[in-house]
Motif scaffolding. Structure first.
Motif, short mmCIF file in Angstrom:
data_model
loop_
_atom_site.label_atom_id
_atom_site.label_comp_id
_atom_site.label_asym_id
_atom_site.label_seq_id
_atom_site.Cartn_x
_atom_site.Cartn_y
_atom_site.Cartn_z
N GLY A 243 0.83 -1.20 0.00
CA GLY A 243 0.00 0.00 0.00
C GLY A 243 0.86 1.25 0.00
O GLY A 243 1.50 1.59 -0.99
N ASP A 244 0.91 1.94 1.12
CA ASP A 244 1.68 3.17 1.24
C ASP A 244 3.10 2.83 1.69
O ASP A 244 3.32 2.41 2.82
CB ASP A 244 1.01 4.12 2.25
CG ASP A 244 1.71 5.46 2.33
OD1 ASP A 244 2.60 5.72 1.49
OD2 ASP A 244 1.39 6.25 3.24
N ASP A 249 10.26 4.02 7.44
CA ASP A 249 11.09 5.21 7.59
C ASP A 249 12.29 5.23 6.65
O ASP A 249 12.83 6.29 6.36
CB ASP A 249 11.59 5.31 9.04
CG ASP A 249 10.45 5.52 10.02
OD1 ASP A 249 9.42 6.09 9.61
OD2 ASP A 249 10.58 5.11 11.18
N SER A 250 12.74 4.07 6.22
CA SER A 250 13.92 4.01 5.36
C SER A 250 13.84 2.81 4.45
O SER A 250 13.00 1.90 4.65
CB SER A 250 15.20 3.94 6.20
OG SER A 250 15.23 2.72 6.95
N ALA A 251 14.72 2.79 3.46
CA ALA A 251 14.78 1.66 2.54
C ALA A 251 15.22 0.40 3.27
O ALA A 251 14.74 -0.70 2.97
CB ALA A 251 15.74 1.97 1.39
N ARG A 252 16.13 0.55 4.23
CA ARG A 252 16.59 -0.63 4.97
C ARG A 252 15.46 -1.22 5.82
O ARG A 252 15.36 -2.44 5.98
CB ARG A 252 17.78 -0.28 5.86
CG ARG A 252 18.43 -1.53 6.47
CD ARG A 252 19.45 -1.20 7.54
NE ARG A 252 20.06 -2.43 8.01
CZ ARG A 252 19.50 -3.30 8.84
NH1 ARG A 252 18.27 -3.07 9.29
NH2 ARG A 252 20.12 -4.41 9.21
N GLN A 253 14.63 -0.36 6.38
CA GLN A 253 13.51 -0.87 7.17
C GLN A 253 12.54 -1.67 6.31
O GLN A 253 12.03 -2.71 6.74
CB GLN A 253 12.78 0.30 7.84
CG GLN A 253 11.74 -0.14 8.85
CD GLN A 253 11.02 1.05 9.48
OE1 GLN A 253 10.07 1.58 8.91
NE2 GLN A 253 11.48 1.44 10.65
N TRP A 335 11.65 1.23 -2.68
CA TRP A 335 11.21 2.17 -1.64
C TRP A 335 11.58 3.60 -2.03
O TRP A 335 10.77 4.53 -1.90
CB TRP A 335 11.86 1.82 -0.30
CG TRP A 335 11.49 2.75 0.80
CD1 TRP A 335 10.42 2.65 1.65
CD2 TRP A 335 12.18 3.96 1.17
NE1 TRP A 335 10.40 3.72 2.52
CE2 TRP A 335 11.46 4.54 2.25
CE3 TRP A 335 13.32 4.61 0.71
CZ2 TRP A 335 11.86 5.72 2.86
CZ3 TRP A 335 13.71 5.79 1.32
CH2 TRP A 335 12.99 6.33 2.38
N ALA A 336 12.79 3.79 -2.53
CA ALA A 336 13.23 5.13 -2.92
C ALA A 336 12.42 5.67 -4.08
O ALA A 336 12.03 6.85 -4.11
CB ALA A 336 14.72 5.10 -3.28
#
Length: 363
Positions: A243-244, A249-253, A335-336
């Motif tokens: 979804g969103d 919080d980050s790409a690693r997360q 993610w980015a």
């Protein structure tokens, strides 16, 4: 009295089941206000009289997203918690599992300041995931059917190359060939199995059509499909499941949520990394890794920056580690791309981090 008691409720833990919901509610000070079982219909009516914004927590299970959506329409703060986060808060331990203890543990876990919650999926997201679940079921059924057909043919000395395409090409001829050792009843059985195989293929084709339509209509899925190693099935599954993407919080997360980061057994300041954690959604992680296999195999045919990195990585650490590394990189790039609103560029060179000034300003 019921209204006064209900107005004091600050947090509710609910253990869901098909016919009975067990409720555990506490006030702000932690005192238990309600601890009883209700029917699903009675529970919704009961929640309608809770204070607006009251936290109602549930374990993730079948129907949990539906219940959470209904409670949010009532103005409540409905949240979902993964089951393995609830277990440590059960006061009776693993040997004391029952509905009442589970509801109390959910209520306690929901009150922790650093608890991680599962985002509530929309009905549209679950609808798209239903197509994926159906497709996976058809795929498993097809594999089992092909193996069953091979086993039956081997009983009569008919062995063919281990490829579905090779078996599909000879199936009709084998059934019609009167010179082989197949008895009449076996031919009838294989004929029905062949027809069932064709029916499964048609059902999977329908699923693929719906998935392709989703990718064409969803901008997030369309952006995901532009990455090397992410096809329509993976792109659709990622868009429907996550979804969103800004919830991370980050790409690693996000990569850690998928279980693609190394596990740790570090102590005394010494880092010790192991295999990937394999946490999170098995389906998404499998799709990313399977797609990465295709990208690694064809990396030598491309000349972009990521493909050159893949070729070097494969030579240095081996094929399997390169596949997992690309799956991890794709998760981070995705993610980015989706959080920053930029297009995927395989030749992108990240900017070096700004130098940090360690000098203190003069007094």
């Amino acid at each position: 009295m019921a209204e006064i008691t209900r107005a004091l409720i600050a947090r509710v833990g609910v253990d869901l089941s098909k016919r009975v919901f067990h409720v555990h509610a506490v006030e702000r000070g932690g005192r238990v206000v309600v601890a009883k079982a209700m029917s699903p219909q009675r529970f919704v009516s009961w929640c309608a009289e809770l204070p607006a914004g009251c936290l109602v927590a549930m374990e993730t299970c079948g129907g949990a997203h539906h219940v959470a959506r209904r409670l949010r329409l009532l103005g409540l703060d409905a949240r979902l918690i993964a089951g393995h986060f609830v277990t440590p808060y059960r006061m009776a331990g693993r040997s004391g599992k029952n509905d009442a203890n589970d509801a109390a543990a959910i209520c306690e876990a929901a009150g922790r300041p650093h608890m991680r919650f599962v985002p509530v999926k929309t009905a549209e997201q679950q609808g798209q995931l239903a197509v994926h679940r159906l497709r996976e079921g058809f795929k498993e059924e097809r594999t089992a059917l092909i193996n069953r057909i091979r086993g039956l043919l081997a009983e009569f000395g008919l062995v063919f190359p281990q490829s579905p395409e090779a078996l599909r090409k000879v199936m009709a001829d084998v059934i019609e060939d009167a010179s082989n050792a197949l008895p009449g009843v076996a031919r009838l059985a294989l004929q029905r199995a062949h027809l069932h195989w064709i029916e499964i293929e048609l059902q999977m084709t329908w699923c693929d059509e719906r998935i392709n339509a989703h990718v064409r209509s969803d901008e997030r899925a369309k952006a995901a499909a532009s990455l090397h190693g992410i096809g329509p099935v993976t792109a659709s599954a990622l868009a429907a499941s996550v979804g969103d993407f800004r919830q991370f919080d980050s790409a690693r997360q996000f990569s850690a949520w998928l279980g693609l980061v190394p596990s740790q057994n570090s102590t005394g300041g010494k880092a010790s990394l192991g295999r990937i954690t394999k946490r999170g959604d098995d389906y998404l992680r499998t799709l990313l890794i399977q797609g990465a296999k295709s990208a690694v195999m064809s990396a030598g045919k491309r000349c972009d920056r990521i493909s050159r990195w893949l070729v070097q990585l494969k030579e240095r650490v081996g094929w399997q580690k390169a596949v997992v590394a690309l799956a991890n990189k794709n998760a981070r790039i995705l993610w980015a791309v989706l959080t920053r609103g930029v297009a995927f560029n395989p030749d992108h060179v990240p900017e070096p981090p700004a130098a940090r000034c360690c000098l203190k300003p003069a007094a």
